[in-house]
Design a protein around this motif. Structure first.
Motif, PDB file in Angstrom:
ATOM      1  N   VAL A 332      43.749  74.123  31.303  1.00  0.00           N
ATOM      2  CA  VAL A 332      43.859  72.481  31.120  1.00  0.00           C
ATOM      3  C   VAL A 332      45.496  72.291  31.228  1.00  0.00           C
ATOM      4  CG1 VAL A 332      43.938  70.210  29.321  1.00  0.00           C
ATOM      5  CG2 VAL A 332      41.604  71.213  30.301  1.00  0.00           C
ATOM      6  N   VAL A 333      46.023  71.129  31.734  1.00  0.00           N
ATOM      7  CA  VAL A 333      47.345  70.901  31.745  1.00  0.00           C
ATOM      8  C   VAL A 333      47.512  69.540  30.727  1.00  0.00           C
ATOM      9  CG1 VAL A 333      49.640  71.004  32.447  1.00  0.00           C
ATOM     10  CG2 VAL A 333      47.786  71.812  33.618  1.00  0.00           C
ATOM     11  N   GLY A 334      48.075  68.855  30.411  1.00  0.00           N
ATOM     12  CA  GLY A 334      48.579  67.413  29.557  1.00  0.00           C
ATOM     13  C   GLY A 334      49.971  67.813  29.004  1.00  0.00           C
ATOM     14  N   TRP A 335      50.003  66.467  28.961  1.00  0.00           N
ATOM     15  CA  TRP A 335      51.513  65.755  28.385  1.00  0.00           C
ATOM     16  C   TRP A 335      51.360  66.472  27.029  1.00  0.00           C
ATOM     17  CZ3 TRP A 335      54.535  65.220  32.215  1.00  0.00           C
ATOM     18  CH2 TRP A 335      54.162  64.596  33.479  1.00  0.00           C
ATOM     19  N   GLN A 336      53.034  66.407  26.731  1.00  0.00           N
ATOM     20  CA  GLN A 336      52.959  66.865  24.906  1.00  0.00           C
ATOM     21  C   GLN A 336      52.434  66.077  24.525  1.00  0.00           C
ATOM     22  OE1 GLN A 336      57.436  66.075  25.147  1.00  0.00           O
ATOM     23  NE2 GLN A 336      57.030  64.606  23.646  1.00  0.00           N
ATOM     24  N   GLU A 337      51.806  65.263  24.315  1.00  0.00           N
ATOM     25  CA  GLU A 337      50.934  64.957  22.969  1.00  0.00           C
ATOM     26  C   GLU A 337      50.720  65.565  23.211  1.00  0.00           C
ATOM     27  OE1 GLU A 337      52.827  63.070  25.420  1.00  0.00           O
ATOM     28  OE2 GLU A 337      53.167  61.386  25.304  1.00  0.00           O
ATOM     29  N   ILE A 338      49.209  66.176  23.469  1.00  0.00           N
ATOM     30  CA  ILE A 338      48.285  67.169  23.565  1.00  0.00           C
ATOM     31  C   ILE A 338      48.613  68.051  22.608  1.00  0.00           C
ATOM     32  CG2 ILE A 338      47.430  66.736  25.997  1.00  0.00           C
ATOM     33  CD1 ILE A 338      47.516  69.701  26.495  1.00  0.00           C
ATOM     34  N   ALA A 339      49.708  68.307  21.972  1.00  0.00           N
ATOM     35  CA  ALA A 339      50.128  69.459  21.240  1.00  0.00           C
ATOM     36  C   ALA A 339      49.890  69.436  19.599  1.00  0.00           C
ATOM     37  CB  ALA A 339      51.355  70.380  21.065  1.00  0.00           C
ATOM     38  N   LEU A 340      49.895  67.950  19.382  1.00  0.00           N
ATOM     39  CA  LEU A 340      48.579  67.351  17.784  1.00  0.00           C
ATOM     40  C   LEU A 340      47.733  67.156  18.075  1.00  0.00           C
ATOM     41  CD1 LEU A 340      51.793  64.040  18.608  1.00  0.00           C
ATOM     42  CD2 LEU A 340      52.000  66.285  16.789  1.00  0.00           C
ATOM     43  N   ALA A 341      46.737  67.779  18.931  1.00  0.00           N
ATOM     44  CA  ALA A 341      45.305  67.954  19.313  1.00  0.00           C
ATOM     45  C   ALA A 341      45.115  69.430  18.905  1.00  0.00           C
ATOM     46  CB  ALA A 341      44.594  67.433  20.195  1.00  0.00           C
ATOM     47  N   TRP A 352      57.978  66.779  27.677  1.00  0.00           N
ATOM     48  CA  TRP A 352      58.997  65.675  29.021  1.00  0.00           C
ATOM     49  C   TRP A 352      59.642  64.792  27.623  1.00  0.00           C
ATOM     50  CZ3 TRP A 352      57.693  60.013  28.077  1.00  0.00           C
ATOM     51  CH2 TRP A 352      57.303  59.848  26.931  1.00  0.00           C
ATOM     52  N   ASP A 353      59.347  64.745  26.660  1.00  0.00           N
ATOM     53  CA  ASP A 353      60.031  63.488  26.183  1.00  0.00           C
ATOM     54  C   ASP A 353      61.229  64.367  25.209  1.00  0.00           C
ATOM     55  OD1 ASP A 353      61.551  61.605  24.605  1.00  0.00           O
ATOM     56  OD2 ASP A 353      59.878  60.528  24.466  1.00  0.00           O
ATOM     57  N   PRO A 354      62.265  64.945  25.149  1.00  0.00           N
ATOM     58  CA  PRO A 354      63.248  65.922  24.000  1.00  0.00           C
ATOM     59  C   PRO A 354      63.195  64.272  22.789  1.00  0.00           C
ATOM     60  CG  PRO A 354      64.137  64.750  26.073  1.00  0.00           C
ATOM     61  CD  PRO A 354      62.940  64.350  25.805  1.00  0.00           C
ATOM     62  N   ARG A 355      63.289  63.777  22.184  1.00  0.00           N
ATOM     63  CA  ARG A 355      63.894  62.898  21.440  1.00  0.00           C
ATOM     64  C   ARG A 355      61.882  63.550  20.345  1.00  0.00           C
ATOM     65  NH1 ARG A 355      63.231  57.463  24.112  1.00  0.00           N
ATOM     66  NH2 ARG A 355      61.220  57.652  25.428  1.00  0.00           N
ATOM     67  N   ALA A 356      61.099  64.102  21.280  1.00  0.00           N
ATOM     68  CA  ALA A 356      60.265  64.508  19.624  1.00  0.00           C
ATOM     69  C   ALA A 356      60.623  65.526  19.115  1.00  0.00           C
ATOM     70  CB  ALA A 356      59.308  64.773  20.589  1.00  0.00           C
ATOM     71  N   SER A 374      59.566  70.324  30.908  1.00  0.00           N
ATOM     72  CA  SER A 374      59.613  68.620  32.169  1.00  0.00           C
ATOM     73  C   SER A 374      60.561  67.912  30.960  1.00  0.00           C
ATOM     74  CB  SER A 374      59.145  67.891  32.346  1.00  0.00           C
ATOM     75  OG  SER A 374      57.853  68.657  33.349  1.00  0.00           O
ATOM     76  N   PRO A 375      61.488  68.095  30.386  1.00  0.00           N
ATOM     77  CA  PRO A 375      62.388  66.950  29.681  1.00  0.00           C
ATOM     78  C   PRO A 375      63.533  65.948  30.878  1.00  0.00           C
ATOM     79  CG  PRO A 375      63.444  68.880  29.632  1.00  0.00           C
ATOM     80  CD  PRO A 375      62.535  69.816  30.086  1.00  0.00           C
ATOM     81  N   GLY A 376      63.179  65.394  30.435  1.00  0.00           N
ATOM     82  CA  GLY A 376      63.118  63.429  30.498  1.00  0.00           C
ATOM     83  C   GLY A 376      65.190  63.786  31.384  1.00  0.00           C
ATOM     84  N   SER A 377      65.399  63.827  30.112  1.00  0.00           N
ATOM     85  CA  SER A 377      67.137  63.874  30.370  1.00  0.00           C
ATOM     86  C   SER A 377      67.778  65.386  31.377  1.00  0.00           C
ATOM     87  CB  SER A 377      67.809  64.560  29.151  1.00  0.00           C
ATOM     88  OG  SER A 377      67.213  65.322  28.425  1.00  0.00           O
TER      89      SER A 377
END
Ligand code: TNX
Length: 492
Positions: A332-341, A352-356, A374-377
């Motif tokens: 599985v690959v997932g966007w960074q939010e899956i780190a919370l699971a 992807w979202d360096p604000r996290a 994949s940092p957005g900035s």
């Protein structure tokens, strides 16, 4: 350009040693000579095509051991390339007045050698093409060097995706991540749910006609990619970004009513529901279909921007999707939010979202996850270059070429150790990018910068050198018909 000019290669190789002596001159009976394994022949076919297009003559391909002078030789050899590097992609390239030799332990390395050769070809004044005498030993820094392409917000055809694959292989990128489903459309016809393509592929941002890939189209993309040793990672984005799926399959909604199609650019408003009975079979069947259509080892399950779901229900989705993927033999690959699971060891978390908050990524890495940077900035190539860019978004700031270049993926997230970093992936979202021409203007020159970040050792690269070398690629982009942005940061 004279033979004393620096060798303008992007991404910068591990070692480049110019040789004394005359350049190689591409003669009228130039041919490609390969060993007789399928890998060598495959690499030879592509080399003949690529070099033939540059010199405007179809090249012959010959198999055997003939040390033909004046030819381009491609051969598998275990002891080629920098020996302390992984054998999967390393290669050596030697050019003398007598000919060209590319050696590599595996076919992927042969193609990288051909990509390097391509950048060394110099058109002379009277149509003569030469290659300076040189020895290159080379291998990549990261095993995952990707581009994520959003074919939902605007659809891109098989031929257009194939053009992108061509550019990727010139830059030694090896993963094409296709974002195939979102609120605005469904782009892959899957056998278990034909309603998805039938009812939800004819929309895109701005009201255009959309489109979708049949199983055969998708197989063609995978085959074009495989010929270039590029792995396709398909993404079905769940449990958010699903308006197109809900529109096609109203049984996925709590009230059984299909929402209207969506062609705007808001995010975060649509979601699946664990308690809706059709949900589990949808995940199982659709992810199972996509896994079966994909020869590569990865399945991307999205997981981003689910703004209206309790954490516990979100965790259930990630767990269920991981179970389906594992049963189908995929990672599985997932966007960074899956780190919370609860991510399993080996799962790839795409930052992807360096604000996290960085803490969950460090925890996921400690639990055996791998981080894809994949940092957005830095690498969101749908961001505007500057305030005057006609296309693009700016939520991650303006992203000029130097922003894409000047960073170290190993240091991108505090607390994540370097050995957890699997690689780097640029992303181009297409809310504001309707045509292939526009897409190339967003990609070039920034994709060249990202490719060097992903390929070249940190101590082998630097902005001053890159600035000079990337300018050397522009003539090739013009010859290939690639539109590009003449960033003021580079002396073109
Ligand atoms: C965020 S990055 C998104 C996409 C948008 C993109 C625009 C990510 C996982 N989600 O849905 O298209 O920003 O830059």
């Amino acid at each position: 350009m004279s033979a004393t000019d620096p060798l303008l290669l992007v991404p910068a190789p591990l070692s480049v040693r110019p040789l004394e002596g005359s350049p190689f001159v591409l003669g009228p009976d130039l041919r490609v000579v390969v060993g007789d394994t399928p890998e060598e022949i495959g690499a030879g076919v592509l080399a003949a095509e690529v070099i033939g297009a540059l010199v405007d003559t179809p090249l012959g391909l010959q198999t055997g051991d003939d040390p033909a002078p004046g030819a381009v030789h491609l051969r598998l050899a275990d002891d080629a390339g920098p020996l302390d590097a992984d054998p999967t992609e390393r290669y050596s390239l030697t050019v003398t007045a007598d000919g060209v030799e590319v050696l590599a332990p595996r076919a992927a390395g042969l193609l990288h050698g051909v990509a390097t050769l391509r950048q060394l070809l110099r058109p002379g004044p009277d149509g003569e093409v030469t290659v300076p005498a040189v020895v290159v030993h080379d291998a990549p820094r990261y095993e995952w060097r990707g581009l994520s392409l959003d074919v939902v917000r605007h659809f891109f055809t098989v031929d257009q995706v194939t053009a992108v694959l061509g550019l990727m292989s010139e830059l030694k990128l090896n993963v094409l991540h296709l974002h195939l489903s979102d609120d605005q459309g469904w782009r892959l016809d899957v056998p278990s749910r034909p309603e998805l393509a039938a009812r939800s592929s004819g929309t895109e941002v701005g009201g255009g006609p959309g489109g979708c890939y049949s199983a055969d189209d998708f197989a063609q993309i995978v085959a074009h990619a495989a010929a270039r040793h590029i792995t396709v990672v398909p993404e079905i984005d769940v449990p958010g970004h699903v308006n197109a799926a809900l529109h096609a399959l109203p049984e996925l909604t709590p009230d059984g009513v299909a929402p209207p199609p969506y062609t705007g650019t808001e995010v975060g408003f649509s979601r699946l529901h664990r308690d809706v009975p059709a949900t589990r079979a949808f995940l199982q069947d659709v992810l199972g279909d996509v896994a079966a259509m994909t020869p590569g080892p990865y399945l991307h399950i999205g997981g981003d921007e689910v703004l209206t779901m309790a954490p516990e229900e979100y965790r259930w989705f990630v767990r269920t999707a991981q179970d389906v993927a594992r049963a189908a033999g995929k990672t599985v690959v997932g966007w960074q939010e899956i780190a919370l699971a609860d991510v399993e060891p080996g799962t790839v978390v795409q930052f992807w979202d360096p604000r996290a908050d960085p803490e969950p990524f460090a925890a996921a890495a400690a639990a055996g996850a791998r981080l894809l940077m994949s940092p957005g900035s830095r690498v969101y190539l749908d961001m505007k270059y500057d305030a005057d860019s006609p296309l693009g978004l700016d939520w991650a700031g303006f992203v000029e070429v130097r922003d894409s270049y000047d960073w170290d993926p190993d240091a991108a997230i505090p607390g994540v150790p370097a050995d957890a970093v699997v690689g780097v992936e640029a992303a181009v979202w297409t809310e504001t990018v309707p045509t292939l021409e526009d897409l190339f203007v967003m990609l070039l020159p920034r994709l060249a910068a990202v490719a060097e970040v992903a390929w070249s050792a940190q101590d082998r690269r630097g902005w001053a050198g890159f600035r000079t070398r990337v300018a050397g690629l522009a003539a090739g982009w013009d010859r290939a018909g690639y539109p590009w942005y003449p960033s003021p940061q580079v002396d073109w």
